[in-house]
Motif scaffolding. Sequence first.
Motif, mmCIF file in Angstrom:
data_model
loop_
_atom_site.group_PDB
_atom_site.id
_atom_site.type_symbol
_atom_site.label_atom_id
_atom_site.label_comp_id
_atom_site.label_asym_id
_atom_site.label_seq_id
_atom_site.Cartn_x
_atom_site.Cartn_y
_atom_site.Cartn_z
ATOM 1 N N ALA A 35 -13.104 -3.955 22.663
ATOM 2 C CA ALA A 35 -12.014 -3.063 22.237
ATOM 3 C C ALA A 35 -11.595 -2.142 23.372
ATOM 4 O O ALA A 35 -10.398 -1.894 23.566
ATOM 5 C CB ALA A 35 -12.451 -2.250 21.020
ATOM 6 N N LEU A 36 -12.558 -1.637 24.145
ATOM 7 C CA LEU A 36 -12.208 -0.767 25.269
ATOM 8 C C LEU A 36 -11.386 -1.502 26.317
ATOM 9 O O LEU A 36 -10.468 -0.936 26.903
ATOM 10 C CB LEU A 36 -13.470 -0.212 25.928
ATOM 11 N N VAL A 37 -11.720 -2.752 26.555
ATOM 12 C CA VAL A 37 -10.955 -3.540 27.526
ATOM 13 C C VAL A 37 -9.541 -3.796 27.012
ATOM 14 O O VAL A 37 -8.584 -3.809 27.771
ATOM 15 C CB VAL A 37 -11.682 -4.873 27.833
ATOM 16 N N ALA A 38 -9.418 -3.987 25.696
ATOM 17 C CA ALA A 38 -8.116 -4.338 25.110
ATOM 18 C C ALA A 38 -7.158 -3.147 25.026
ATOM 19 O O ALA A 38 -5.943 -3.338 25.004
ATOM 20 C CB ALA A 38 -8.322 -4.917 23.714
ATOM 21 N N VAL A 39 -7.689 -1.933 24.977
ATOM 22 C CA VAL A 39 -6.827 -0.751 24.852
ATOM 23 C C VAL A 39 -6.232 -0.429 26.222
ATOM 24 O O VAL A 39 -6.970 -0.264 27.196
ATOM 25 C CB VAL A 39 -7.640 0.461 24.330
ATOM 26 N N PRO A 40 -4.910 -0.323 26.312
ATOM 27 C CA PRO A 40 -4.299 0.049 27.596
ATOM 28 C C PRO A 40 -4.769 1.439 28.036
ATOM 29 O O PRO A 40 -4.992 2.322 27.213
ATOM 30 C CB PRO A 40 -2.798 0.068 27.286
ATOM 31 N N SER A 41 -4.919 1.628 29.344
ATOM 32 C CA SER A 41 -5.429 2.880 29.885
ATOM 33 C C SER A 41 -4.589 4.081 29.474
ATOM 34 O O SER A 41 -5.124 5.141 29.159
ATOM 35 C CB SER A 41 -5.489 2.809 31.409
ATOM 36 N N PHE A 42 -3.264 3.921 29.466
ATOM 37 C CA PHE A 42 -2.429 5.059 29.110
ATOM 38 C C PHE A 42 -2.629 5.468 27.656
ATOM 39 O O PHE A 42 -2.588 6.644 27.325
ATOM 40 C CB PHE A 42 -0.947 4.777 29.395
ATOM 41 N N LEU A 43 -2.894 4.513 26.782
ATOM 42 C CA LEU A 43 -3.133 4.831 25.380
ATOM 43 C C LEU A 43 -4.499 5.492 25.200
ATOM 44 O O LEU A 43 -4.633 6.482 24.476
ATOM 45 C CB LEU A 43 -3.038 3.575 24.511
ATOM 46 N N GLY A 44 -5.510 4.969 25.881
ATOM 47 C CA GLY A 44 -6.826 5.593 25.832
ATOM 48 C C GLY A 44 -6.798 7.012 26.362
ATOM 49 O O GLY A 44 -7.412 7.923 25.784
ATOM 50 N N SER A 45 -6.058 7.234 27.449
ATOM 51 C CA SER A 45 -5.932 8.577 28.017
ATOM 52 C C SER A 45 -5.234 9.512 27.041
ATOM 53 O O SER A 45 -5.652 10.656 26.850
ATOM 54 C CB SER A 45 -5.141 8.526 29.325
ATOM 55 N N PHE A 46 -4.174 9.030 26.423
ATOM 56 C CA PHE A 46 -3.452 9.838 25.431
ATOM 57 C C PHE A 46 -4.366 10.227 24.274
ATOM 58 O O PHE A 46 -4.389 11.382 23.841
ATOM 59 C CB PHE A 46 -2.237 9.076 24.905
#
Length: 109
Positions: A47-58
């Motif tokens: 799941a962490l790999v699948a989430v785009p970095s900008f979304l995880g940061s947000f």
Amino acid sequence: DHALGQLAGDALGAQVIALTLAITLALLAAPRAGRPFDRLATTGMSALVAVPSFLGSFLLVYIFAVKLRWVDVVGWSRLSDGLLDNLRSAILPMTALALPEVAAYQRIL
């Protein structure tokens, strides 16, 4: 330049966080191969790999800076201002950079 030093510090801190979390997860999951903890760790890392970095940061900013108010939304404290102030301003960017790396490292380990 100050920005280059800040970026290098964040990148180094992110690698320390990523390796610490990945090694810990790998050591916990390895003896439990195929069991629920191992499957949960594998699913979480996928799941962490699948989430785009900008979304995880947000999401990190929204949860830890806006809702919980544990860190500031913007700003930077120099190391000369104090270690705790510096870490408080750097932990969110370092964590945002580290999360995708945790997933990759944990899968390798």
